[in-house]
Design a protein around this motif. Structure first.
Motif, PDB file in Angstrom:
ATOM      1  N   TYR A  57       0.829  -1.208   0.000  1.00  0.00           N
ATOM      2  CA  TYR A  57       0.000   0.000   0.000  1.00  0.00           C
ATOM      3  C   TYR A  57       0.869   1.266   0.000  1.00  0.00           C
ATOM      4  O   TYR A  57       0.584   2.229  -0.729  1.00  0.00           O
ATOM      5  CB  TYR A  57      -0.935   0.007   1.205  1.00  0.00           C
ATOM      6  CG  TYR A  57      -2.164  -0.852   1.036  1.00  0.00           C
ATOM      7  CD1 TYR A  57      -3.058  -0.626  -0.014  1.00  0.00           C
ATOM      8  CD2 TYR A  57      -2.452  -1.894   1.921  1.00  0.00           C
ATOM      9  CE1 TYR A  57      -4.192  -1.412  -0.172  1.00  0.00           C
ATOM     10  CE2 TYR A  57      -3.580  -2.689   1.767  1.00  0.00           C
ATOM     11  CZ  TYR A  57      -4.453  -2.444   0.718  1.00  0.00           C
ATOM     12  OH  TYR A  57      -5.569  -3.219   0.554  1.00  0.00           O
ATOM     13  N   CYS A  58       1.905   1.284   0.833  1.00  0.00           N
ATOM     14  CA  CYS A  58       2.799   2.451   0.877  1.00  0.00           C
ATOM     15  C   CYS A  58       3.489   2.652  -0.472  1.00  0.00           C
ATOM     16  O   CYS A  58       3.614   3.785  -0.950  1.00  0.00           O
ATOM     17  CB  CYS A  58       3.843   2.268   1.979  1.00  0.00           C
ATOM     18  SG  CYS A  58       3.207   2.440   3.653  1.00  0.00           S
ATOM     19  N   GLN A  59       3.937   1.562  -1.052  1.00  0.00           N
ATOM     20  CA  GLN A  59       4.634   1.640  -2.330  1.00  0.00           C
ATOM     21  C   GLN A  59       3.719   2.188  -3.421  1.00  0.00           C
ATOM     22  O   GLN A  59       4.105   3.060  -4.208  1.00  0.00           O
ATOM     23  CB  GLN A  59       5.132   0.246  -2.709  1.00  0.00           C
ATOM     24  CG  GLN A  59       6.057   0.190  -3.915  1.00  0.00           C
ATOM     25  CD  GLN A  59       6.652  -1.191  -4.090  1.00  0.00           C
ATOM     26  OE1 GLN A  59       6.730  -1.967  -3.149  1.00  0.00           O
ATOM     27  NE2 GLN A  59       7.077  -1.495  -5.301  1.00  0.00           N
ATOM     28  N   GLN A  60       2.476   1.684  -3.459  1.00  0.00           N
ATOM     29  CA  GLN A  60       1.530   2.162  -4.462  1.00  0.00           C
ATOM     30  C   GLN A  60       1.149   3.617  -4.203  1.00  0.00           C
ATOM     31  O   GLN A  60       0.957   4.396  -5.151  1.00  0.00           O
ATOM     32  CB  GLN A  60       0.275   1.277  -4.447  1.00  0.00           C
ATOM     33  CG  GLN A  60      -0.690   1.560  -5.595  1.00  0.00           C
ATOM     34  CD  GLN A  60      -0.060   1.359  -6.955  1.00  0.00           C
ATOM     35  OE1 GLN A  60       0.606   0.352  -7.202  1.00  0.00           O
ATOM     36  NE2 GLN A  60      -0.251   2.320  -7.858  1.00  0.00           N
ATOM     37  N   ALA A  61       1.052   4.010  -2.931  1.00  0.00           N
ATOM     38  CA  ALA A  61       0.727   5.397  -2.605  1.00  0.00           C
ATOM     39  C   ALA A  61       1.830   6.342  -3.089  1.00  0.00           C
ATOM     40  O   ALA A  61       1.544   7.445  -3.579  1.00  0.00           O
ATOM     41  CB  ALA A  61       0.518   5.546  -1.102  1.00  0.00           C
ATOM     42  N   SER A 176      10.614   2.937   4.333  1.00  0.00           N
ATOM     43  CA  SER A 176      11.971   2.594   3.902  1.00  0.00           C
ATOM     44  C   SER A 176      11.961   1.370   2.993  1.00  0.00           C
ATOM     45  O   SER A 176      12.628   1.350   1.953  1.00  0.00           O
ATOM     46  CB  SER A 176      12.862   2.338   5.117  1.00  0.00           C
ATOM     47  OG  SER A 176      12.971   3.496   5.925  1.00  0.00           O
ATOM     48  N   VAL A 177      11.201   0.347   3.381  1.00  0.00           N
ATOM     49  CA  VAL A 177      11.125  -0.867   2.560  1.00  0.00           C
ATOM     50  C   VAL A 177      10.430  -0.576   1.235  1.00  0.00           C
ATOM     51  O   VAL A 177      10.819  -1.108   0.188  1.00  0.00           O
ATOM     52  CB  VAL A 177      10.395  -1.985   3.332  1.00  0.00           C
ATOM     53  CG1 VAL A 177      10.236  -3.221   2.456  1.00  0.00           C
ATOM     54  CG2 VAL A 177      11.163  -2.345   4.597  1.00  0.00           C
ATOM     55  N   ASN A 181      11.990  -1.160  -2.388  1.00  0.00           N
ATOM     56  CA  ASN A 181      11.327  -1.974  -3.406  1.00  0.00           C
ATOM     57  C   ASN A 181      11.289  -1.268  -4.757  1.00  0.00           C
ATOM     58  O   ASN A 181      11.470  -1.894  -5.813  1.00  0.00           O
ATOM     59  CB  ASN A 181       9.907  -2.313  -2.967  1.00  0.00           C
ATOM     60  CG  ASN A 181       9.875  -3.444  -1.954  1.00  0.00           C
ATOM     61  OD1 ASN A 181      10.902  -4.004  -1.596  1.00  0.00           O
ATOM     62  ND2 ASN A 181       8.676  -3.770  -1.474  1.00  0.00           N
ATOM     63  N   LEU A 182      11.037   0.047  -4.728  1.00  0.00           N
ATOM     64  CA  LEU A 182      10.993   0.794  -5.984  1.00  0.00           C
ATOM     65  C   LEU A 182      12.354   0.773  -6.676  1.00  0.00           C
ATOM     66  O   LEU A 182      12.432   0.656  -7.906  1.00  0.00           O
ATOM     67  CB  LEU A 182      10.579   2.245  -5.716  1.00  0.00           C
ATOM     68  CG  LEU A 182       9.146   2.467  -5.205  1.00  0.00           C
ATOM     69  CD1 LEU A 182       8.927   3.947  -4.916  1.00  0.00           C
ATOM     70  CD2 LEU A 182       8.128   1.966  -6.212  1.00  0.00           C
ATOM     71  N   VAL A 183      13.423   0.865  -5.906  1.00  0.00           N
ATOM     72  CA  VAL A 183      14.769   0.877  -6.482  1.00  0.00           C
ATOM     73  C   VAL A 183      15.109  -0.486  -7.080  1.00  0.00           C
ATOM     74  O   VAL A 183      15.717  -0.571  -8.160  1.00  0.00           O
ATOM     75  CB  VAL A 183      15.802   1.277  -5.411  1.00  0.00           C
ATOM     76  CG1 VAL A 183      17.228   1.117  -5.948  1.00  0.00           C
ATOM     77  CG2 VAL A 183      15.568   2.719  -4.968  1.00  0.00           C
ATOM     78  N   HIS A 184      14.721  -1.560  -6.394  1.00  0.00           N
ATOM     79  CA  HIS A 184      15.059  -2.914  -6.851  1.00  0.00           C
ATOM     80  C   HIS A 184      13.943  -3.554  -7.668  1.00  0.00           C
ATOM     81  O   HIS A 184      14.002  -4.768  -7.933  1.00  0.00           O
ATOM     82  CB  HIS A 184      15.392  -3.788  -5.640  1.00  0.00           C
ATOM     83  CG  HIS A 184      16.626  -3.359  -4.911  1.00  0.00           C
ATOM     84  ND1 HIS A 184      17.899  -3.636  -5.365  1.00  0.00           N
ATOM     85  CD2 HIS A 184      16.787  -2.640  -3.771  1.00  0.00           C
ATOM     86  CE1 HIS A 184      18.792  -3.132  -4.518  1.00  0.00           C
ATOM     87  NE2 HIS A 184      18.139  -2.504  -3.549  1.00  0.00           N
ATOM     88  N   THR A 197       9.113   2.946 -13.222  1.00  0.00           N
ATOM     89  CA  THR A 197       9.427   3.664 -11.990  1.00  0.00           C
ATOM     90  C   THR A 197      10.926   3.713 -11.748  1.00  0.00           C
ATOM     91  O   THR A 197      11.472   4.757 -11.351  1.00  0.00           O
ATOM     92  CB  THR A 197       8.732   2.989 -10.789  1.00  0.00           C
ATOM     93  OG1 THR A 197       7.317   2.979 -11.016  1.00  0.00           O
ATOM     94  CG2 THR A 197       9.041   3.720  -9.502  1.00  0.00           C
ATOM     95  N   PHE A 198      11.605   2.601 -12.000  1.00  0.00           N
ATOM     96  CA  PHE A 198      13.056   2.572 -11.822  1.00  0.00           C
ATOM     97  C   PHE A 198      13.739   3.569 -12.764  1.00  0.00           C
ATOM     98  O   PHE A 198      14.651   4.301 -12.353  1.00  0.00           O
ATOM     99  CB  PHE A 198      13.589   1.161 -12.086  1.00  0.00           C
ATOM    100  CG  PHE A 198      15.083   1.059 -12.038  1.00  0.00           C
ATOM    101  CD1 PHE A 198      15.746   0.987 -10.833  1.00  0.00           C
ATOM    102  CD2 PHE A 198      15.829   1.061 -13.210  1.00  0.00           C
ATOM    103  CE1 PHE A 198      17.139   0.907 -10.783  1.00  0.00           C
ATOM    104  CE2 PHE A 198      17.217   0.988 -13.172  1.00  0.00           C
ATOM    105  CZ  PHE A 198      17.867   0.910 -11.957  1.00  0.00           C
ATOM    106  N   THR A 199      13.272   3.612 -14.008  1.00  0.00           N
ATOM    107  CA  THR A 199      13.853   4.556 -14.975  1.00  0.00           C
ATOM    108  C   THR A 199      13.617   5.995 -14.539  1.00  0.00           C
ATOM    109  O   THR A 199      14.510   6.848 -14.645  1.00  0.00           O
ATOM    110  CB  THR A 199      13.250   4.326 -16.366  1.00  0.00           C
ATOM    111  OG1 THR A 199      13.472   2.957 -16.752  1.00  0.00           O
ATOM    112  CG2 THR A 199      13.901   5.241 -17.398  1.00  0.00           C
ATOM    113  N   GLU A 200      12.417   6.277 -14.027  1.00  0.00           N
ATOM    114  CA  GLU A 200      12.123   7.630 -13.553  1.00  0.00           C
ATOM    115  C   GLU A 200      13.005   8.007 -12.360  1.00  0.00           C
ATOM    116  O   GLU A 200      13.426   9.162 -12.229  1.00  0.00           O
ATOM    117  CB  GLU A 200      10.650   7.731 -13.164  1.00  0.00           C
ATOM    118  CG  GLU A 200       9.707   7.672 -14.357  1.00  0.00           C
ATOM    119  CD  GLU A 200       8.249   7.642 -13.948  1.00  0.00           C
ATOM    120  OE1 GLU A 200       7.380   7.912 -14.789  1.00  0.00           O
ATOM    121  OE2 GLU A 200       7.979   7.349 -12.755  1.00  0.00           O
ATOM    122  N   LEU A 201      13.293   7.034 -11.496  1.00  0.00           N
ATOM    123  CA  LEU A 201      14.165   7.302 -10.352  1.00  0.00           C
ATOM    124  C   LEU A 201      15.593   7.617 -10.798  1.00  0.00           C
ATOM    125  O   LEU A 201      16.277   8.450 -10.195  1.00  0.00           O
ATOM    126  CB  LEU A 201      14.176   6.108  -9.388  1.00  0.00           C
ATOM    127  CG  LEU A 201      12.938   5.927  -8.503  1.00  0.00           C
ATOM    128  CD1 LEU A 201      12.976   4.588  -7.801  1.00  0.00           C
ATOM    129  CD2 LEU A 201      12.834   7.056  -7.484  1.00  0.00           C
TER     130      LEU A 201
END
Length: 333
Positions: A57-61, A176-177, A181-184, A197-201
């Protein structure tokens, strides 16, 4: 049963074999060891946390906030952190301050109660012929009951003084997790959304950190986080009006050491995660300073107590000045 004890216990295994010329089956005892691996256990716990529903949920938010706001990722991380600290931790901090103030107020009622109980106990000893031991037991029981009645009346159980930690630590871990997750690209590295998302980061950095998936080579963010956390600790220590107890001194030094140890840890994580940590610490610093203001306390309903400092910012400034002068006096030959 202790798992470490299980790992060292031999296990018998039966194997069948025919001796030459005898036709007799024999039993062979083979020692095996069940190894306990700390690394595999940590990986398993981390994997379960990474795939948990709250983290999802946090990741999607985070992704939704970035898409709706149209901000670059560095600004989205800062905005989401400020929002969470304002909506979640700030109300918890206000409530915790109210509980602490109520506990102090009811503690002011205890001296009169103690005096009355001592008088009643002395009368009861003569009337019912109690021994010293019996009188002490009844006195302690009545005193505890009176304290519990006051706690119930004001709805201020001492355990509630830790409510901020109960809310803040799980939120910090989940965020933090989620950023990790977004990075990996977890939990599904093959999904198009995760790759986008990774490319945008990698392109959503700022200033000296153009790529948010890489570590901050300049160490500006890790050092800033350590300094902010140390500032929070020193401000809380300077705001005390009483001499700290031995236990409080131990905890203060422990948190100082932890703040310093977090600097090398922050230097090894992706800069987007370090940016979240720095922003969260900065919000915590602002929150602590704001909750010291008597005017703000009255505004949010924190009751006035005798230990409250009328001019907290001047008090902190004077405390820091006196410590600095004392340090200069010691260093000057």
């Amino acid at each position: 049963m202790n798992i470490l004890r299980l790992s060292a216990r031999p296990v018998a295994r039966l194997t069948g074999g025919i001796r030459a010329g005898s036709g007799v089956w024999h039993l062979e005892k083979i020692e095996t060891r069940r190894c306990f691996s700390v690394d595999s256990s940590v990986v398993g716990i981390w994997g379960s946390l990474s795939n948990s529903t709250p983290v999802a949920y946090c990741q999607q938010a985070l992704v939704d906030l970035h898409d709706l706001s149209g901000l670059p990722w560095w600004a989205s991380i800062i905005l989401s952190t400020v929002l969470l600290r304002t909506v979640v931790t700030m109300p918890l901090a206000i409530y915790q301050n109210k509980i602490v103030a109520r506990l102090e107020k009811i503690s002011l009622e205890m001296p009169d109660i103690v005096k009355q109980l001592k008088m009643e106990t002395a009368v009861a000893m003569k009337k019912f012929h109690w021994s010293e031991k019996e009188a002490r037991i009844m006195y302690n029981h009545s005193l505890k009951k009176q304290w519990n009645n006051l706690v119930v009346r004001e709805n201020c159980h001492p355990a509630k003084t830790m409510i901020l930690l109960w809310g803040q630590i799980p939120l910090w871990v989940m965020m933090s997790v989620s950023i990790r997750n977004l990075v990996h690209m977890l939990p599904d590295p093959g999904s198009i959304e995760a790759q986008i998302t990774f490319t945008e980061l990698t392109l959503g950095g700022f200033g000296w950190i153009p790529n948010l998936t890489e570590v901050d080579q300049s160490l500006i963010l890790p050092v800033a986080m350590g300094l902010i956390n140390l500032t929070i600790i020193e401000i809380q220590n300077a705001a005390r009006t009483r001499e700290p107890s031995r236990l409080q001194k131990i905890f203060t030094n422990m948190f100082r050491g932890l703040s310093v140890l977090m600097i090398p840890v922050a230097a090894t994580v992706p800069s987007c995660l370090c940016l979240y940590w720095v922003t969260s610490s900065a919000c915590g610093l602002g929150q602590n300073l704001l909750l010291m203001s008597p005017r703000f306390k009255r505004l949010v309903g924190v009751p006035l107590v005798p230990s409250e400092i009328a001019r907290p910012y001047q008090h902190i400034k004077a405390t820091f000045s006196s410590r600095f002068d004392a340090l200069l006096a010691k260093s000057t030959p």
